[in-house]
Motif scaffolding. Structure first.
Motif, PDB file in Angstrom:
ATOM      1  N   ASN A   1       0.840  -1.177   0.000  1.00  0.00           N
ATOM      2  CA  ASN A   1       0.000   0.000   0.000  1.00  0.00           C
ATOM      3  C   ASN A   1       0.889   1.246   0.000  1.00  0.00           C
ATOM      4  O   ASN A   1       1.670   1.458   0.926  1.00  0.00           O
ATOM      5  CB  ASN A   1      -0.858  -0.058   1.271  1.00  0.00           C
TER       6      ASN A   1
ATOM      7  N   VAL B   1       0.437   4.109   0.716  1.00  0.00           N
ATOM      8  CA  VAL B   1       0.261   4.947   1.891  1.00  0.00           C
ATOM      9  C   VAL B   1       1.387   4.701   2.887  1.00  0.00           C
ATOM     10  O   VAL B   1       2.039   5.629   3.360  1.00  0.00           O
ATOM     11  CB  VAL B   1      -1.099   4.642   2.532  1.00  0.00           C
TER      12      VAL B   1
ATOM     13  N   ASP C   1       4.831   5.893   1.701  1.00  0.00           N
ATOM     14  CA  ASP C   1       5.055   7.331   1.878  1.00  0.00           C
ATOM     15  C   ASP C   1       5.369   7.663   3.332  1.00  0.00           C
ATOM     16  O   ASP C   1       6.231   8.491   3.621  1.00  0.00           O
ATOM     17  CB  ASP C   1       3.822   8.106   1.408  1.00  0.00           C
TER      18      ASP C   1
ATOM     19  N   HIS D   1     -10.110  10.005  10.175  1.00  0.00           N
ATOM     20  CA  HIS D   1     -10.680   9.323   9.016  1.00  0.00           C
ATOM     21  C   HIS D   1     -12.190   9.457   8.941  1.00  0.00           C
ATOM     22  O   HIS D   1     -12.762   9.520   7.850  1.00  0.00           O
ATOM     23  CB  HIS D   1     -10.245   7.857   9.013  1.00  0.00           C
TER      24      HIS D   1
ATOM     25  N   ASN E   1     -10.422   4.412  -1.671  1.00  0.00           N
ATOM     26  CA  ASN E   1      -9.091   4.938  -1.990  1.00  0.00           C
ATOM     27  C   ASN E   1      -8.969   5.314  -3.465  1.00  0.00           C
ATOM     28  O   ASN E   1      -9.820   4.965  -4.280  1.00  0.00           O
ATOM     29  CB  ASN E   1      -7.999   3.945  -1.595  1.00  0.00           C
ATOM     30  N   ASP E   2      -7.884   6.005  -3.781  1.00  0.00           N
ATOM     31  CA  ASP E   2      -7.680   6.499  -5.141  1.00  0.00           C
ATOM     32  C   ASP E   2      -7.430   5.399  -6.153  1.00  0.00           C
ATOM     33  O   ASP E   2      -7.806   5.525  -7.317  1.00  0.00           O
ATOM     34  CB  ASP E   2      -6.464   7.444  -5.176  1.00  0.00           C
TER      35      ASP E   2
ATOM     36  N   ASN F   1      -6.861   9.809  -0.760  1.00  0.00           N
ATOM     37  CA  ASN F   1      -5.401   9.758  -0.599  1.00  0.00           C
ATOM     38  C   ASN F   1      -4.662  10.883  -1.297  1.00  0.00           C
ATOM     39  O   ASN F   1      -3.660  11.361  -0.812  1.00  0.00           O
ATOM     40  CB  ASN F   1      -4.786   8.420  -1.045  1.00  0.00           C
TER      41      ASN F   1
ATOM     42  N   LEU G   1      -3.273  10.551  -4.523  1.00  0.00           N
ATOM     43  CA  LEU G   1      -2.122  10.019  -5.256  1.00  0.00           C
ATOM     44  C   LEU G   1      -1.966  10.768  -6.580  1.00  0.00           C
ATOM     45  O   LEU G   1      -2.950  11.266  -7.126  1.00  0.00           O
ATOM     46  CB  LEU G   1      -2.312   8.530  -5.541  1.00  0.00           C
TER      47      LEU G   1
ATOM     48  N   THR H   1     -10.710  13.981  -4.697  1.00  0.00           N
ATOM     49  CA  THR H   1     -10.166  13.100  -3.658  1.00  0.00           C
ATOM     50  C   THR H   1      -9.830  13.897  -2.402  1.00  0.00           C
ATOM     51  O   THR H   1      -9.904  15.121  -2.400  1.00  0.00           O
ATOM     52  CB  THR H   1      -8.906  12.380  -4.186  1.00  0.00           C
TER      53      THR H   1
ATOM     54  N   SER I   1      -4.368  12.995   1.789  1.00  0.00           N
ATOM     55  CA  SER I   1      -3.942  12.623   3.141  1.00  0.00           C
ATOM     56  C   SER I   1      -2.474  12.997   3.323  1.00  0.00           C
ATOM     57  O   SER I   1      -1.682  12.924   2.388  1.00  0.00           O
ATOM     58  CB  SER I   1      -4.135  11.123   3.346  1.00  0.00           C
TER      59      SER I   1
ATOM     60  N   ARG J   1       0.451  11.869   4.126  1.00  0.00           N
ATOM     61  CA  ARG J   1       1.166  10.630   4.405  1.00  0.00           C
ATOM     62  C   ARG J   1       2.614  10.840   4.818  1.00  0.00           C
ATOM     63  O   ARG J   1       3.041  10.414   5.897  1.00  0.00           O
ATOM     64  CB  ARG J   1       1.098   9.711   3.188  1.00  0.00           C
TER      65      ARG J   1
END
Lengths: 330, 330
Positions: free
Chosen positions: B72, B74, B77, B160, B246-247, B274, B276, B288, B291, B293
């Motif tokens: 992942n 996420v 990162d 979240h 998620n993206d 996210n 991305l 989106t 986040s 990260r």
DNA sequence: CTGAAAGCGCTAACAA
DNA sequence: TTGTTAGCGCTTTCAG
């Protein structure tokens, strides 16, 4: 204070070395003793002190892994493979990142060797003289990963020149004739430069003139790809195919093409490298070369562990190959 | 054999403790002595033995980082952020992966504590009783990352539930009314489930009925996204928006839409989570939530290091927030 | 500012 | 199969 081996030993009514043996060579401990020791460990809540063990035995179950970057999925996949294997065999992965700086690599290696590492995984075959000297005098196993060639010890990777050649041969076979290679900072990403060399070999073998290289500064890779497409369309109207250094750039170009009204592959064909999932989701599907990233990690770990355990490792240099995956983009 | 502190000391004509001081508190060594020591280190090629130092001082410059997965982005990162900060301050990152298994987490933590770690970074606030017990009795700093709440010690992340709420509020403001949430294995990815909870809160606040949840098995995330779109189109013709977990999934859906002839956002709106890079390259651009990260990684590392060095850490729980990035997909 | 002595918790080597 | 002894290379403590 954490309980020590001695506490366990006292509790179990044995000597500390017996408890040590329980952990390190369980077979050399009698069943009855084992039971007592186990109970004592449980009772006092003992946790092994790896540091003390490593000092006494002059070896630790730590394996440093040195990569140039964590922004590149390629290394992430490799780390995943390494991590899986190491963890399964009770080894810990210590992560180091060079940012493509060979001096930094030397420094990291120096620090890591101070951990009495059981072995070392390092990216690439190109190192400082200083690094080379340190590693040649170090008598633990080393695996150099990603590319193939004369290494310090073990070596697991693939042939990037051949990969570049294979892709361009595919493009030529499809009838494309004005094929530009586009990469990002090829001086730094020298494995991409090797693929470019393969590309040129294929062109030379076919007696076709090389089209100008497009070497962009790295921003975000997909953005560079989109930019490369625009620039090539503007500057080289004869171009009928772009051989990208990686899938991110190639997909960036494919996605940009939809916006720009460029038809792929009719106006221009697009090829990538790596075989990332996204290539299967763009339209048309990306033609690419699937690199064995996670496999490289796994194999590197296995060879290293074999060497550590005194088992046969097979060939010193292990070529994991690659496969051409043809999509609609060429 | 590697040269030791004693070898350096003999060479420099001082005692070994002076050499030790040269490394650990350089200010307490006189200039002239320092010069001699430096020359001796250079001459014998001394490399510090971290293991011995750690044993003697009962502390090491190692920081274990425990994440559930390396597949992942996420977590990649986050690791990048952590690694950057740690490396800059001379700390080493020891990588552990749980595969979302809390028992495995306990086991990893137990092993890592045997490294006399200077601190610990662990993903999430949900742990085994065993883990909780070990960590409560451990007196080194701990940072729990990604989400926010009552933690063991320090805590860095984002809310979240609020993120899920924010996105669905955006969709409602845009006029969408039949909004399905689509995720992959939400029982495992419980932070995504928290976003789903936020989604439901927003719907409830608007007095709108919740549309059925689509919880798919994970295959490749983009594939799941494409599949979710197909399934929703077939099963819920009234659906006018999909709020993806998620993206990756969201982009999979956007790319599939082009193939399926589904118009976005006219037929159906798509939202991700996210931020991305790929979301900026699909057409239309993905709406989106970005986040933080890498920031989470950095902040977690900074707080941990501050705590280790006895500096003030500020708030125990640090909310790094998020931002809504609106693209054309909604 | 520098040093001497003691010991961190474990394992290697030898002995029983 | 189990135990004894002696360190591993460094830092802590206390002294000067």
């Amino acid at each position: 204070m954490q309980p020590t081996l001695n506490d366990v030993a006292r509790e179990a009514g044995v000597s500390s070395i017996t408890v040590s043996r329980y952990f390190n060579s369980p077979d050399s401990v009698r069943e009855a003793t084992r039971v007592k020791v186990e109970a004592a460990i449980e009772k006092v809540g003992y946790v092994r002190n790896m540091i003390a063990g490593s000092l006494a035995s002059a070896s630790s179950r730590v394996i440093p892994v040195i990569v140039p970057s964590l922004s590149n999925v390629v290394f992430i996949d490799v780390i995943k493979g390494l991590q899986d294997e190491f963890e399964a065999h009770g080894y810990q992965l210590l992560l180091g990142k060079t940012d493509y700086d060979l001096a930094r690599e030397t420094q990291l290696i120096r620090t890591f060797l101070g951990w009495s590492a059981a072995g070392l995984v390092v990216t690439g075959l190109r190192h400082d003289d200083a690094t080379r000297q340190i590693l040649e005098n170090w008598n633990q196993p080393i695996v150099e990963i990603m590319e193939l060639g004369e290494g310090l010890d073990l070596n697991v990777g693939m042939d990037h020149v051949a990969a570049g050649r294979a892709m361009t041969e595919h493009l030529l076979a499809r009838g494309y004739r004005t094929i530009h290679f586009a990469g990002a900072e090829l001086d730094r990403d020298y494995r991409a430069a090797m693929r470019y060399a393969g590309h040129r070999e294929a062109l030379a073998a076919a007696g076709i003139e090389d089209a100008p290289l497009l070497d962009l500064p790295v921003r975000q890779q997909m953005t560079s790809g989109a930019q490369a497409l625009e620039r090539i369309k503007a500057t080289f109207p004869d171009c009928d195919a772009i051989h990208f250094a990686n899938d991110d750039m190639a997909c960036g170009a494919i996605l940009a093409a939809a916006r720009l009204g460029v038809r792929i592959p009719d106006d221009i064909a697009i090829a990538g490298f790596n075989g990332l999932p996204i290539g299967e989701h763009v339209t048309p599907r990306l033609t690419t070369i699937v690199s064995p990233r996670e496999q490289i990690g796994r194999m590197a770990a296995r060879k290293l562990l074999a060497r550590i355990n005194g088992e046969p490792v097979g060939e010193l240099s292990h070529d994991l190959g690659f496969t051409l995956r043809v999509g609609g983009s060429t």
